[in-house]
Design a protein around this motif. Structure first.
Motif, PDB file in Angstrom:
ATOM      1  N   LEU A 292       0.823  -1.212   0.000  1.00 37.60           N
ATOM      2  CA  LEU A 292       0.000   0.000   0.000  1.00 37.60           C
ATOM      3  C   LEU A 292       0.858   1.264   0.000  1.00 37.60           C
ATOM      4  CD1 LEU A 292      -2.635  -1.098   2.689  1.00 37.60           C
ATOM      5  CD2 LEU A 292      -2.792  -1.317   0.203  1.00 37.60           C
ATOM      6  N   TRP A 293       2.108   1.168  -0.460  1.00 32.02           N
ATOM      7  CA  TRP A 293       3.006   2.318  -0.382  1.00 32.02           C
ATOM      8  C   TRP A 293       2.506   3.498  -1.226  1.00 32.02           C
ATOM      9  CZ3 TRP A 293       5.419   4.375  -4.647  1.00 32.02           C
ATOM     10  CH2 TRP A 293       5.482   3.586  -5.791  1.00 32.02           C
ATOM     11  N   LYS A 294       1.787   3.229  -2.302  1.00 24.52           N
ATOM     12  CA  LYS A 294       1.258   4.320  -3.125  1.00 24.52           C
ATOM     13  C   LYS A 294       0.197   5.106  -2.350  1.00 24.52           C
ATOM     14  CE  LYS A 294       2.128   1.989  -7.527  1.00 24.52           C
ATOM     15  NZ  LYS A 294       1.531   1.379  -8.741  1.00 24.52           N
ATOM     16  N   ARG A 295      -0.590   4.378  -1.557  1.00 26.55           N
ATOM     17  CA  ARG A 295      -1.587   5.058  -0.719  1.00 26.55           C
ATOM     18  C   ARG A 295      -0.895   5.950   0.307  1.00 26.55           C
ATOM     19  NH1 ARG A 295      -5.891   1.309   2.246  1.00 26.55           N
ATOM     20  NH2 ARG A 295      -6.313   0.821   0.056  1.00 26.55           N
ATOM     21  N   HIS A 296       0.209   5.468   0.874  1.00 29.77           N
ATOM     22  CA  HIS A 296       0.965   6.268   1.848  1.00 29.77           C
ATOM     23  C   HIS A 296       1.615   7.473   1.170  1.00 29.77           C
ATOM     24  CE1 HIS A 296       0.855   3.991   5.656  1.00 29.77           C
ATOM     25  NE2 HIS A 296       0.607   2.956   4.875  1.00 29.77           N
ATOM     26  N   LEU A 297       2.027   7.318  -0.093  1.00 29.56           N
ATOM     27  CA  LEU A 297       2.590   8.462  -0.818  1.00 29.56           C
ATOM     28  C   LEU A 297       1.537   9.547  -1.005  1.00 29.56           C
ATOM     29  CD1 LEU A 297       4.860   9.789  -2.431  1.00 29.56           C
ATOM     30  CD2 LEU A 297       4.103   8.475  -4.436  1.00 29.56           C
ATOM     31  N   LEU A 298       0.317   9.150  -1.367  1.00 28.42           N
ATOM     32  CA  LEU A 298      -0.769  10.116  -1.506  1.00 28.42           C
ATOM     33  C   LEU A 298      -1.082  10.762  -0.157  1.00 28.42           C
ATOM     34  CD1 LEU A 298      -2.981  11.423  -3.217  1.00 28.42           C
ATOM     35  CD2 LEU A 298      -4.438   9.443  -2.717  1.00 28.42           C
ATOM     36  N   SER A 299      -1.061   9.953   0.911  1.00 27.71           N
ATOM     37  CA  SER A 299      -1.302  10.490   2.249  1.00 27.71           C
ATOM     38  C   SER A 299      -0.215  11.479   2.640  1.00 27.71           C
ATOM     39  CB  SER A 299      -1.369   9.342   3.262  1.00 27.71           C
ATOM     40  OG  SER A 299      -1.565   9.831   4.569  1.00 27.71           O
ATOM     41  N   LEU A 300       1.033  11.174   2.265  1.00 29.22           N
ATOM     42  CA  LEU A 300       2.141  12.089   2.552  1.00 29.22           C
ATOM     43  C   LEU A 300       1.886  13.455   1.924  1.00 29.22           C
ATOM     44  CD1 LEU A 300       5.083  12.915   3.265  1.00 29.22           C
ATOM     45  CD2 LEU A 300       5.816  11.710   1.204  1.00 29.22           C
ATOM     46  N   LEU A 301       1.506  13.470   0.672  1.00 28.45           N
ATOM     47  CA  LEU A 301       1.272  14.735  -0.021  1.00 28.45           C
ATOM     48  C   LEU A 301       0.097  15.493   0.591  1.00 28.45           C
ATOM     49  CD1 LEU A 301       1.740  13.512  -3.709  1.00 28.45           C
ATOM     50  CD2 LEU A 301       3.404  14.689  -2.266  1.00 28.45           C
ATOM     51  N   SER A 302      -0.983  14.771   0.870  1.00 25.72           N
ATOM     52  CA  SER A 302      -2.178  15.442   1.393  1.00 25.72           C
ATOM     53  C   SER A 302      -1.974  15.946   2.813  1.00 25.72           C
ATOM     54  CB  SER A 302      -3.378  14.497   1.337  1.00 25.72           C
ATOM     55  OG  SER A 302      -3.139  13.337   2.124  1.00 25.72           O
ATOM     56  N   GLN A 303      -1.308  15.177   3.665  1.00 30.77           N
ATOM     57  CA  GLN A 303      -1.123  15.588   5.053  1.00 30.77           C
ATOM     58  C   GLN A 303      -0.109  16.713   5.187  1.00 30.77           C
ATOM     59  OE1 GLN A 303      -3.255  14.585   7.271  1.00 30.77           O
ATOM     60  NE2 GLN A 303      -4.124  13.244   5.698  1.00 30.77           N
ATOM     61  N   VAL A 304       0.917  16.710   4.330  1.00 26.90           N
ATOM     62  CA  VAL A 304       1.861  17.836   4.333  1.00 26.90           C
ATOM     63  C   VAL A 304       1.129  19.110   3.919  1.00 26.90           C
ATOM     64  CG1 VAL A 304       3.869  18.821   3.150  1.00 26.90           C
ATOM     65  CG2 VAL A 304       3.943  16.470   3.989  1.00 26.90           C
TER      66      VAL A 304
ATOM     67  N   TRP B 284       9.152   5.514   1.573  1.00 34.41           N
ATOM     68  CA  TRP B 284      10.196   4.879   0.774  1.00 34.41           C
ATOM     69  C   TRP B 284      10.499   3.473   1.290  1.00 34.41           C
ATOM     70  CZ3 TRP B 284      11.903   5.646  -3.833  1.00 34.41           C
ATOM     71  CH2 TRP B 284      13.118   5.073  -4.251  1.00 34.41           C
ATOM     72  N   ALA B 285      10.481   3.295   2.625  1.00 31.01           N
ATOM     73  CA  ALA B 285      10.723   1.973   3.204  1.00 31.01           C
ATOM     74  C   ALA B 285       9.625   0.994   2.800  1.00 31.01           C
ATOM     75  CB  ALA B 285      10.814   2.069   4.727  1.00 31.01           C
ATOM     76  N   LEU B 286       8.373   1.461   2.793  1.00 26.44           N
ATOM     77  CA  LEU B 286       7.266   0.606   2.358  1.00 26.44           C
ATOM     78  C   LEU B 286       7.437   0.212   0.888  1.00 26.44           C
ATOM     79  CD1 LEU B 286       4.302   2.500   4.064  1.00 26.44           C
ATOM     80  CD2 LEU B 286       5.039   0.180   4.603  1.00 26.44           C
ATOM     81  N   LYS B 287       7.846   1.156   0.069  1.00 24.20           N
ATOM     82  CA  LYS B 287       8.062   0.864  -1.353  1.00 24.20           C
ATOM     83  C   LYS B 287       9.181  -0.165  -1.534  1.00 24.20           C
ATOM     84  CE  LYS B 287       9.302   3.049  -5.757  1.00 24.20           C
ATOM     85  NZ  LYS B 287      10.411   2.130  -6.051  1.00 24.20           N
ATOM     86  N   CYS B 288      10.284   0.026  -0.804  1.00 23.70           N
ATOM     87  CA  CYS B 288      11.419  -0.885  -0.936  1.00 23.70           C
ATOM     88  C   CYS B 288      11.069  -2.298  -0.481  1.00 23.70           C
ATOM     89  CB  CYS B 288      12.611  -0.367  -0.132  1.00 23.70           C
ATOM     90  SG  CYS B 288      13.335   1.143  -0.798  1.00 23.70           S
ATOM     91  N   ALA B 289      10.141  -2.415   0.486  1.00 18.96           N
ATOM     92  CA  ALA B 289       9.793  -3.725   1.041  1.00 18.96           C
ATOM     93  C   ALA B 289       8.645  -4.402   0.307  1.00 18.96           C
ATOM     94  CB  ALA B 289       9.429  -3.581   2.518  1.00 18.96           C
ATOM     95  N   SER B 290       8.028  -3.737  -0.661  1.00 22.59           N
ATOM     96  CA  SER B 290       6.970  -4.392  -1.438  1.00 22.59           C
ATOM     97  C   SER B 290       7.596  -5.490  -2.283  1.00 22.59           C
ATOM     98  CB  SER B 290       6.243  -3.376  -2.316  1.00 22.59           C
ATOM     99  OG  SER B 290       7.112  -2.828  -3.281  1.00 22.59           O
ATOM    100  N   MET B 291       6.859  -6.561  -2.511  1.00 19.89           N
ATOM    101  CA  MET B 291       7.424  -7.735  -3.163  1.00 19.89           C
ATOM    102  C   MET B 291       7.935  -7.441  -4.573  1.00 19.89           C
ATOM    103  SD  MET B 291       7.751 -10.298  -1.283  1.00 19.89           S
ATOM    104  CE  MET B 291       7.349 -10.671   0.420  1.00 19.89           C
TER     105      MET B 291
END
Length: 693
Positions: free
Chosen positions: A122-134, A170-177
């Motif tokens: 779900l790293w893409k969802r966290h990326l969107l959350s990063l942009l929106s919360q910032v 970035w850590a979530l992205k790196c750990a995705s399969m």
């Protein structure tokens, strides 16, 4: 006196107090959750407690929800009726400084980025959350119209918050399969230029020259004679170094990538020379590193840019704290003292969490391996002394526990009460049974050594690719053939694997309750190991069926339980509430000369009395021979299950205290037993030999 009016006034006053303290409670709760996650998230890789797992799951979900809700609350702040606007703006101004702290909390802690491996996808969802919360935090801050005393600390904390949140994403992205697999795929290798070589060959022949192609196969390392290698103990530094070296290679197993025969040979050369204890320690460290890769920020913070960002966040947070407290002391008169105190608590919490995380990062296997690679001997020695103190070699890096579930005990104790029926209606019966009837025991050193010895014996017999694949497909056949009992007992291991587990589990228990082996210490040890593996394999069949080969194991188990309960209920006329020993005696007293399938047909998948037939065949053997056979059959079944379990399910169990099955799987890979090695030869070296006439 108007009681209703008094109640209304009290309620309004209580509501006013809550409105004043709501945001304060939210930010303090967010900080408390971060503290809890930092200190306890890493424990779960060596702890099987369901309570700890539940608390961490709740904290993991609540931490993000509360921080996001608090940011939303700050963005909606308006001047309440009856409140001075200037006073409110001062309060909102300092509370707006909490927005970057909430971003910092959304960035999470180094010890946990993903609760389960599915979260990494779900790293893409966290990326969107990063942009929106910032963006939301920036809106909150700009809306508060910050003064010069707040502006600089706020900007520095925004920098820290954005970096930390970016680290997590970035850590979530790196750990995705998908990304893990992509990062481990080797550079495409086209091999020798076939077209060019054949063109030269054709031109040579057309020129009238005598040409011959000679193929020289790449020299393969000789098969290691495991029996001739003396085991030796090596220093803890060598164990950590070997674990880091092999981790880079064997982590590919978790993304279903293959290994070459050269890597197999190198691994064997190391593992066959070490003591079993140190071999298991290397595997534990490797799996610990894999857990860090999948569930923490390790893949990011243990890089040059990760260390740079860590220094940046510590420096910016420290500077912001200094600017807020030292350079402008007039704020204590301007702002609400409670808000100033809470802000300082947030600063203190952020600095303490950052300092602790840096300390954990320094005394990690990752840092030691990096220093070893840089030849920084003095620093690596200092880190090693810290590791040796905080993570001694004797301490397991996983739970070192194996779950136990016993068929006869369950059938004797499980009664059809009203409570059990209610749980069944709610779909909670299986969870209740797991809590009530499943326990955990230590994985004994004797069992670990036995597994290693059995695999080592197989390694001696492996001479080519076909042989190591063949040995990985044995699930009791090889053991029975070696002991000379395949003709009598082979039928029990040629059926479906889940059926074999049930047959041998019940038969093992029946043999146990029939023998009196208290005086024979050696046989008692065989019995203890056999029953431990037997109960563990039944646990996998019942509670972890996804870790075994596909089949109808749960259906077969349910039918067998139903037949056993009916049988024991009928025997209640003779024995009131039979214990396990009495129940086993009742089963053995049944005449099972004719196969149950011939009498009952195949509608029910129960194997209860087939297991009785197997137990009676085993009881005809001498106790010493009987338990040696049972022990090696169970070890072979354990190894078979480990090799056939899919890699993503092995990865999934790393966050639940680890699984013995995963340890055995990695041991098999290191010893060269299994189906991981598919590259059977290197490049052939073709030479063009030209003979002059």
């Amino acid at each position: 006196m108007d009681t209703n009016g008094t109640h209304i006034v009290s309620l309004e006053r209580l509501l006013a107090v809550w409105n004043e303290w709501e945001i304060r409670m939210l930010v303090l709760t967010s900080l408390a959750l971060q503290v809890f996650l930092l200190f306890f998230a890493g424990i779960r890789k060596r702890n099987v407690s369901a309570v700890l797992s539940l608390l961490l799951w709740l904290a993991y979900l609540l931490a993000d929800s509360i921080a996001i809700y608090a940011l939303g609350y700050l963005s909606q702040a308006r001047v309440p009726k009856g409140v001075d606007a200037q006073s409110f703006m001062l309060t909102h101004r300092i509370q707006a400084l909490w927005a970057p702290f909430l971003l910092l909390h959304l960035g999470g802690q180094d010890t946990i980025t993903a609760f389960s491996i599915e979260d990494n996808e779900l790293w893409k969802r966290h990326l969107l959350s990063l942009l929106s919360q910032v963006a939301l935090a920036a809106y909150v801050f700009s809306k508060s119209r910050p003064g010069a005393d707040i502006l600089a600390p706020s900007l520095l904390m925004f920098l820290s918050g954005i970096v930390k949140y970016g680290e997590r994403t970035w850590a979530l992205k790196c750990a995705s399969m998908d990304n893990l697999r992509s990062s481990m795929v080797t550079t495409p290798d086209p091999g020798p230029n076939y077209a060019k070589f054949m063109e030269e060959y054709r031109f040579t022949r057309e020129a009238g020259l005598q040409a011959e192609i000679v193929i020289e196969q790449e020299r393969r390392a000789d098969v290691i004679a495991a029996v001739d290698i003396a085991e030796e103990s090596v220093p803890y530094t060598t164990v950590i170094t070997d674990a880091g070296r092999f981790f880079v290679i064997f982590r590919r197993l978790f993304v279903n990538l293959i290994l070459s025969f050269q890597e197999r040979t190198r691994s064997q050369a190391t593992f066959l020379r070490l003591t079993p204890e140190q071999e298991y320690k290397i595997i534990e460290i490797e799996l610990s590193l894999m857990y860090d890769t999948l569930h923490s920020k390790a893949a990011v913070i243990h890089t040059w840019y990760g260390r740079l960002f860590r220094c940046l966040t510590l420096l910016s947070t420290s500077t912001a704290c200094l600017l807020f407290n030292v350079l402008d002391k007039g704020k204590y008169q301007s702002y609400n003292r409670i808000d100033v105190c809470i802000t300082n608590m947030l600063f203190g919490g952020a600095l303490c969490l950052e300092a602790y995380a840096i300390g954990v990062m320094i005394i990690s296997y990752w840092t030691y391996a990096a220093l070893q690679g840089c030849n920084c001997q003095s620093l690596s020695n200092l880190v090693f002394r810290s590791i040796k103190y905080f993570r001694p070699q004797s301490r397991p890096k996983w739970s070192n526990l194996m779950a136990q579930h016993n068929f006869i005990s369950f059938c004797v104790l499980d009664k059809p009460t009203m409570f059990a029926k209610a749980l069944s209606l709610l779909g909670l019966k299986r969870h209740w049974d797991s809590w009530l009837y499943i326990r955990h025991v230590q994985v004994s050193p004797e069992l670990k050594i036995l597994v290693f010895r059995e695999l080592k014996d197989k390694t001696v017999s492996i001479v080519d690719a076909e042989s190591y694949r063949k040995f990985s497909n044995h699930r009791g056949q090889w053991a029975l053939q070696c002991k000379g009992y395949y003709k009598e007992l082979g039928w029990s291991v040629e059926v479906e694997f889940d059926e074999s587990i049930l047959l041998w589990h019940i038969a093992t228990d029946l043999c146990f309750h029939s023998d009196d082996l208290k005086d024979d210490i050696k046989i008692a040890q065989y019995v203890e190991i056999s029953r431990a593996v037997s109960n563990y394999m039944l646990f996998l069949l019942v509670a972890r069926p996804f870790m075994l080969t596909a089949g109808i194991g749960q259906i077969r188990y349910g039918d067998t339980c139903a037949e056993a309960k009916n049988f024991f209920e009928r025997g209640m006329n003779v024995v009131t509430q039979p214990d396990d020993k009495a129940a086993a005696r009742m089963l053995l007293d049944v005449n099972a000369e004719i196969a149950p399938k011939d009498v009952k047909g195949d509608r029910s998948k129960s194997v209860l009395f087939d297991a009785c037939r197997l137990a009676k065949s085993l009881l005809e053997l001498q106790p010493h021979r009987r338990w040696r056979v049972i022990r090696v059959v169970w070890v072979e079944m354990l190894c078979y299950a480990a090799s056939k379990c899919r890699s993503n399910f092995h990865a999934k169990q790393l966050s639940s205290g680890g699984e013995l099955l995963t340890i055995v799987w990695f041991l098999m890979a290191h010893l060269g037993v299994g189906e991981q090695y598919r590259i059977e030869a290197g490049h052939a070296r073709a030479k063009l030999i030209i003979e002059k006439n």
